[in-house]
Enzyme design. Sequence first.
Site, PDB file in Angstrom:
ATOM      1  CB  THR A 174      -0.871   0.008   1.284  1.00  0.00           C
ATOM      2  OG1 THR A 174      -1.940  -0.938   1.143  1.00  0.00           O
ATOM      3  CG2 THR A 174      -1.484   1.345   1.586  1.00  0.00           C
ATOM      4  NE  ARG A 202      -9.380  -7.153   1.419  1.00  0.00           N
ATOM      5  CZ  ARG A 202      -8.293  -6.413   1.645  1.00  0.00           C
ATOM      6  NH1 ARG A 202      -7.874  -5.555   0.730  1.00  0.00           N
ATOM      7  NH2 ARG A 202      -7.638  -6.511   2.771  1.00  0.00           N
ATOM      8  CB  THR A 225       0.764  -0.390   4.873  1.00  0.00           C
ATOM      9  OG1 THR A 225       0.981  -1.535   4.027  1.00  0.00           O
ATOM     10  CG2 THR A 225       2.009  -0.139   5.706  1.00  0.00           C
ATOM     11  N   GLY A 228      -5.423  -5.766   6.159  1.00  0.00           N
ATOM     12  CA  GLY A 228      -6.531  -4.818   6.171  1.00  0.00           C
ATOM     13  C   GLY A 228      -7.722  -5.208   7.030  1.00  0.00           C
TER      14      GLY A 228
END
Length: 310
Positions: A174, A202, A225, A228
């Site tokens: 990320t 998702r 990051t 999640g």
Amino acid sequence: MTYSLAIHGGAGTILKSRLTPEREAAYHAGLQAALAAGAAVLRADGRALDAVTAAVCVLEDDPLFNAGRGAVFTSAGAQEMDAAVMDGRDRRAGAVAGIFGPKNPVLLARAVMERTGHVCLIGPNALELARAAGLAFEDPEYFFTEARWQSLQKVLALAAEGRVSDDPAQRHGTVGAVARDRAGDLAAATSTGGMTGKAPGRVGDTPMIGAGTFADNATCAVSGTGHGEVFIRWTAAAEIAARMRHRGDSLEAAANAVVMDELAAVDGSGGVIAVDRDGTIAMPFNCEGMYRGWVREGSAAETAIYADAR
Ligand code: ASP
């Protein structure tokens, strides 16, 4: 007041043994370029919101990082991107989830914040907003990278055997930025392709305000990051701010407690970058590495990858 800026390019099992010197240098160069873009805004008395947007755009354009160009693939072989921005002055926020097409998803998140009365848009209407805002679009070839495609093949092959990869860094990533500008205002931005092999549809923590992205001048700006789903369930970013607001914790104590204690205890591997209203920066992570960089007014920009390189 002086400015502070911190960025990340993902966290996970990032081991020196798995990176060639050339690749390592490329990561440092990518992080430095993003810091330079953000710091240029802050040095010119620009706003924290513009600085984090500029830094994240540079990381989205760099195929090494899992956001924009070089985003990972879903189990169906598509790329679905999430992004968010938040302005610490008034807690205004914008986000998009599951989008594909706009070159810089963070700019679309910002358009949601600035052009609609909403916080998060998905689907065709999000893309319609991007067109109305005049944002650049790119073809699938632009976003495709062979390395991410191969990562998907590996994840799918393991999944067929009922296993998961031992290398989360290959599976996700990320990018994000947090800043305090010379006016003392805070902002955060985060952008991601999510996790390799994720189910179509998702949505991760990145576009969920308070999970992967948060900013409030009263406390801090945070970009996360990592795993999640756990960041969402533990409202990781908002929890850091809440500890500061209600307990009077310092930024460092709050960020460490959430990342090193709470998330680490529940399979929430990853990290955050955070800055408070004094311009203090914290960057805790509970895994082997996190691509990261930081710069404070008057000091040179620094980048690091592994745990021992602070
Ligand atoms: N947090 C991101 C997600 O779950 C992935 C990552 O940061 O590595 O979508």
